[in-house]
Design a protein around this motif. Structure first.
Motif, mmCIF file in Angstrom:
data_model
loop_
_atom_site.group_PDB
_atom_site.id
_atom_site.type_symbol
_atom_site.label_atom_id
_atom_site.label_comp_id
_atom_site.label_asym_id
_atom_site.label_seq_id
_atom_site.Cartn_x
_atom_site.Cartn_y
_atom_site.Cartn_z
ATOM 1 N N SER A 104 0.838 -1.205 0.000
ATOM 2 C CA SER A 104 0.000 0.000 0.000
ATOM 3 C C SER A 104 0.871 1.252 0.000
ATOM 4 O O SER A 104 0.606 2.216 -0.725
ATOM 5 N N ILE A 105 1.929 1.223 0.807
ATOM 6 C CA ILE A 105 2.858 2.357 0.845
ATOM 7 C C ILE A 105 3.555 2.527 -0.502
ATOM 8 O O ILE A 105 3.655 3.631 -1.042
ATOM 9 N N GLY A 106 4.041 1.413 -1.063
ATOM 10 C CA GLY A 106 4.793 1.468 -2.320
ATOM 11 C C GLY A 106 3.986 2.026 -3.466
ATOM 12 O O GLY A 106 4.453 2.895 -4.211
ATOM 13 N N HIS A 107 2.759 1.556 -3.634
ATOM 14 C CA HIS A 107 1.920 2.055 -4.724
ATOM 15 C C HIS A 107 1.539 3.510 -4.504
ATOM 16 O O HIS A 107 1.418 4.283 -5.464
ATOM 17 N N GLY A 108 1.370 3.882 -3.230
ATOM 18 C CA GLY A 108 1.071 5.282 -2.937
ATOM 19 C C GLY A 108 2.229 6.194 -3.308
ATOM 20 O O GLY A 108 2.038 7.276 -3.885
ATOM 21 N N VAL A 109 3.451 5.758 -3.014
ATOM 22 C CA VAL A 109 4.644 6.554 -3.334
ATOM 23 C C VAL A 109 4.802 6.699 -4.847
ATOM 24 O O VAL A 109 5.210 7.755 -5.343
ATOM 25 N N LEU A 110 4.468 5.642 -5.604
ATOM 26 C CA LEU A 110 4.591 5.706 -7.066
ATOM 27 C C LEU A 110 3.708 6.798 -7.676
ATOM 28 O O LEU A 110 3.982 7.282 -8.770
ATOM 29 N N ALA A 111 2.653 7.168 -6.981
ATOM 30 C CA ALA A 111 1.747 8.197 -7.505
ATOM 31 C C ALA A 111 2.371 9.588 -7.471
ATOM 32 O O ALA A 111 1.873 10.519 -8.111
ATOM 33 N N VAL A 112 3.497 9.725 -6.740
ATOM 34 C CA VAL A 112 4.194 11.012 -6.658
ATOM 35 C C VAL A 112 5.038 11.202 -7.920
ATOM 36 O O VAL A 112 5.770 10.299 -8.329
ATOM 37 N N GLU A 113 4.962 12.368 -8.534
ATOM 38 C CA GLU A 113 5.654 12.621 -9.801
ATOM 39 C C GLU A 113 7.091 13.081 -9.578
ATOM 40 O O GLU A 113 7.453 14.210 -9.861
ATOM 41 N N GLN A 114 7.920 12.197 -9.041
ATOM 42 C CA GLN A 114 9.335 12.464 -8.823
ATOM 43 C C GLN A 114 10.133 11.199 -9.113
ATOM 44 O O GLN A 114 9.645 10.084 -8.882
ATOM 45 N N ASP A 115 11.381 11.375 -9.582
ATOM 46 C CA ASP A 115 12.208 10.203 -9.881
ATOM 47 C C ASP A 115 12.484 9.377 -8.624
ATOM 48 O O ASP A 115 12.467 8.134 -8.664
ATOM 49 N N TRP A 116 12.735 10.060 -7.486
ATOM 50 C CA TRP A 116 13.031 9.326 -6.260
ATOM 51 C C TRP A 116 11.837 8.462 -5.856
ATOM 52 O O TRP A 116 12.003 7.356 -5.328
ATOM 53 N N ALA A 117 10.629 8.972 -6.110
ATOM 54 C CA ALA A 117 9.422 8.238 -5.747
ATOM 55 C C ALA A 117 9.282 6.973 -6.596
ATOM 56 O O ALA A 117 8.791 5.944 -6.111
ATOM 57 N N PHE A 118 9.713 7.040 -7.857
ATOM 58 C CA PHE A 118 9.614 5.887 -8.740
ATOM 59 C C PHE A 118 10.431 4.727 -8.191
ATOM 60 O O PHE A 118 9.923 3.602 -8.038
ATOM 61 N N PHE A 119 11.685 4.982 -7.858
ATOM 62 C CA PHE A 119 12.553 3.907 -7.375
ATOM 63 C C PHE A 119 12.190 3.489 -5.943
ATOM 64 O O PHE A 119 12.243 2.300 -5.604
ATOM 65 N N THR A 120 11.815 4.446 -5.109
ATOM 66 C CA THR A 120 11.417 4.123 -3.731
ATOM 67 C C THR A 120 10.148 3.272 -3.728
ATOM 68 O O THR A 120 10.038 2.287 -2.992
ATOM 69 N N GLY A 121 9.168 3.662 -4.559
ATOM 70 C CA GLY A 121 7.920 2.899 -4.655
ATOM 71 C C GLY A 121 8.172 1.476 -5.116
ATOM 72 O O GLY A 121 7.609 0.521 -4.559
ATOM 73 N N LEU A 122 9.017 1.298 -6.136
ATOM 74 C CA LEU A 122 9.339 -0.052 -6.612
ATOM 75 C C LEU A 122 9.992 -0.878 -5.506
ATOM 76 O O LEU A 122 9.730 -2.078 -5.365
ATOM 77 N N GLY A 123 10.836 -0.235 -4.704
ATOM 78 C CA GLY A 123 11.488 -0.933 -3.593
ATOM 79 C C GLY A 123 10.487 -1.459 -2.576
ATOM 80 O O GLY A 123 10.562 -2.619 -2.138
ATOM 81 N N PHE A 124 9.532 -0.615 -2.186
ATOM 82 C CA PHE A 124 8.491 -1.051 -1.253
ATOM 83 C C PHE A 124 7.664 -2.193 -1.843
ATOM 84 O O PHE A 124 7.305 -3.148 -1.141
ATOM 85 N N ILE A 125 7.341 -2.098 -3.136
ATOM 86 C CA ILE A 125 6.527 -3.131 -3.784
ATOM 87 C C ILE A 125 7.283 -4.457 -3.829
ATOM 88 O O ILE A 125 6.708 -5.524 -3.565
ATOM 89 N N ILE A 126 8.569 -4.410 -4.137
ATOM 90 C CA ILE A 126 9.379 -5.625 -4.184
ATOM 91 C C ILE A 126 9.353 -6.348 -2.841
ATOM 92 O O ILE A 126 9.101 -7.559 -2.760
ATOM 93 N N ILE A 127 9.588 -5.610 -1.755
ATOM 94 C CA ILE A 127 9.604 -6.227 -0.426
ATOM 95 C C ILE A 127 8.197 -6.694 -0.036
ATOM 96 O O ILE A 127 8.018 -7.769 0.538
#
Length: 520
Positions: A104-127
């Protein structure tokens, strides 16, 4: 008739435990979030700043395929520590809860329009997927007693939930992206995951008897992962094998060309450690029957890698081909690319009962219908689906675009192959895995799925060098030959299972007169 009221976890619905449907809807929304994001991931990465859906990352196709391969692999490879966490620390039920929160956190972070959010969101989703995916599947198996003929059907129902989530995601997220942009699509995936988390919290009373933390009595007889690794140092042969593997991994990984050479080095070292762990688990098993079944289970994972290495082209090479080279106009409307990935899920919902009935009738007639045979046959059928992608490439080369019918036929064959193979392989793991390593072995199954995803990414990368025609042809040839080899070795492999499925067949024959697999 007894007047004793059933406890919540004992209640049934349509002949199955209510807990199955709790896990069904939890997984459905989790798969909505995963497949929804997966359906736009590669085309988002290659989209330019001027893209009609808003600015993408502007990467090259090679870079997108590389990240796609690593992402799909890691999503499932983390299932190994996810399984260990469940087996040794939290239990499956709490680990699934943790995974749902992280997703839930990871997908929420992906909605942010920033490069850091893209990689951070993918990291949360992977775990998150690593915690949730292997353990929720193991819990499905735990709902049924040993030898229960409903087990395979239960996994088929569960599998429909997975694909219903996929169908809903690919149907709606493409439309959302077309109207509101990429990050709105990522945001919708996040909302779906929150719904899955809420369903899981609500349904806890129906799954009180499965997925619990290991009891103190079980822990006393259990072997810890640390102890297994410690035993490697007590065995010169095993220590020597693992040391050689790690040295080769470091050399091959860090001398490989490419910006992701460090990733390959880390991957090969990790796989060397996994091999060491598997050697110690094999040594820890206390009977020849369990050891033989363990070997068959590991061999079945090769089928899993081959199957998903081809199948995962849907989110990579086939997705880009659909976006760039397919005529997607229908009745004056442009069909969004993600919707084509929904064909697989739609076909599964339409054909799941039909395919299951075909295999059930074979079993009732005492024809070959073992799990390994189904998996090998499914791999062959899925591979033949790429024949239609070969025809699509030839039409594109001749006319400058290819028709949608080739994609539809390819996904149809992929679906029939998947229905023959994937639900059965999940059930096969729960039948053969040693009880105290159940979640870990399910984690290894999903890790094999992830390695297949990495193979898919590599094949996508190679398409730039060899061309799509060569890649699709190679997939057809390899999957068919590999499947036929497994079928040729079926008798000795079945002997090594020591009748793990024989009791199930006997119960099926004794109790199945007039039995219909279809949901009436």
């Amino acid at each position: 008739m007894s007047n004793t009221a059933k406890l919540p976890h004992q209640k049934e619905l349509f002949g199955h435990p209510v807990g199955l449907y709790v896990l069904f809807f939890t997984e459905m929304w989790e798969r909505f979030s995963y497949y929804g994001m997966r359906s736009i991931l590669v085309i988002y990465m290659i989209a330019q700043a001027s893209d009609k859906n808003g600015p993408g990352l502007g990467w090259t196709e090679l870079e997108a395929y590389q990240l796609y391969g690593w992402y799909v692999m890691l999503v499932y490879l983390i299932s190994i520590p996810g399984g260990i966490l469940a087996d040794k620390v939290l239990g499956q039920k709490k680990t699934v809860m943790l995974g749902a929160v992280l997703l839930s956190i990871g997908h929420g972070v992906l909605a942010v329009e920033q490069d850091w959010a893209f990689f951070t969101g993918l990291g949360f989703i992977i775990i998150g997927v690593g915690c949730l995916k292997p353990n929720i599947s193991t819990m499905v198996g735990g709902l049924y007693k040993k030898g229960d003929i409903r087990r395979d059907k239960g996994f088929s129902i569960f599998y429909i939930g997975i694909n219903l989530g996929s169908l809903l995601a690919t149907s709606f997220i493409g439309l959302v992206v077309a109207k509101w942009g990429w990050h709105a699509g990522f945001g919708l995936a996040g909302i779906a995951m929150i719904l899955g988390l809420l369903v899981y919290i609500w349904g806890q009373k129906y799954i009180t008897h499965v997925g619990n933390k290991m009891s103190l009595e079980d822990k006393k007889s259990d072997v810890s992962i640390g102890e297994l690794f410690n035993n490697i140092f007590k065995s010169p042969v095993h220590l020597g094998i693992m040391t050689v593997l790690i040295i080769i991994s470091l050399y091959f990984g860090y001398t490989k060309e490419g910006v992701d050479h460090w990733g390959y080095g880390a991957l090969f070292v990790f796989l060397s450690l996994v091999i060491g762990l598997l050697m110690m688990i094999y040594k820890d098993l206390d009977s020849k029957i369990m050891k033989d079944r363990f070997l068959v289970l590991l061999l079945s994972f090769l089928l899993v890698i081959v199957f998903w290495g081809a199948f995962e082209q849907a989110g990579g090479l086939m997705s880009v081909y659909t976006e760039q080279k397919t005529d997607r106009m229908l009745f004056g409307m442009l069909i969004p690319t993600p919707m084509f990935q929904g064909l697989n899920a739609g076909f599964i919902i339409l054909l799941a009962v039909w395919v299951a009935n075909i295999w059930a009738k074979r079993k009732l007639k005492n024809k070959e219908a073992s799990s390994l045979f189904k998996m090998a046959t499914g791999t062959i059928i899925m591979g033949l689906g790429f024949v239609f992608m070969i025809l699509a490439v030839r039409e594109y080369e001749a006319n400058g675009s290819s028709g949608m019918q080739w994609l539809i036929l390819a996904y149809l064959f992929h679906t029939i192959g998947e229905l023959s193979s994937s639900p059965v392989s999940l059930s096969f793991v729960t039948k053969l895995a040693p009880a105290k390593y159940a979640s870990l072995m399910m984690g290894l199954y999903f890790a094999a799925t992830g390695l297949g995803g990495k193979v898919a990414g590599i094949l996508g990368e190679k398409s730039a060098e060899f061309g799509e025609y060569t890649i699709f042809t190679g997939i057809v040839v390899f999957t068919v030959i590999f499947g036929l080899i497994v079928i040729a070795l079926l008798k000795p492999l079945k002997r090594l299972t020591h009748g793990a499925e024989d009791n199930e067949v006997e119960m099926h024959n004794n109790e199945a007169e007039g039995f219909e697999l279809a949901d009436n």
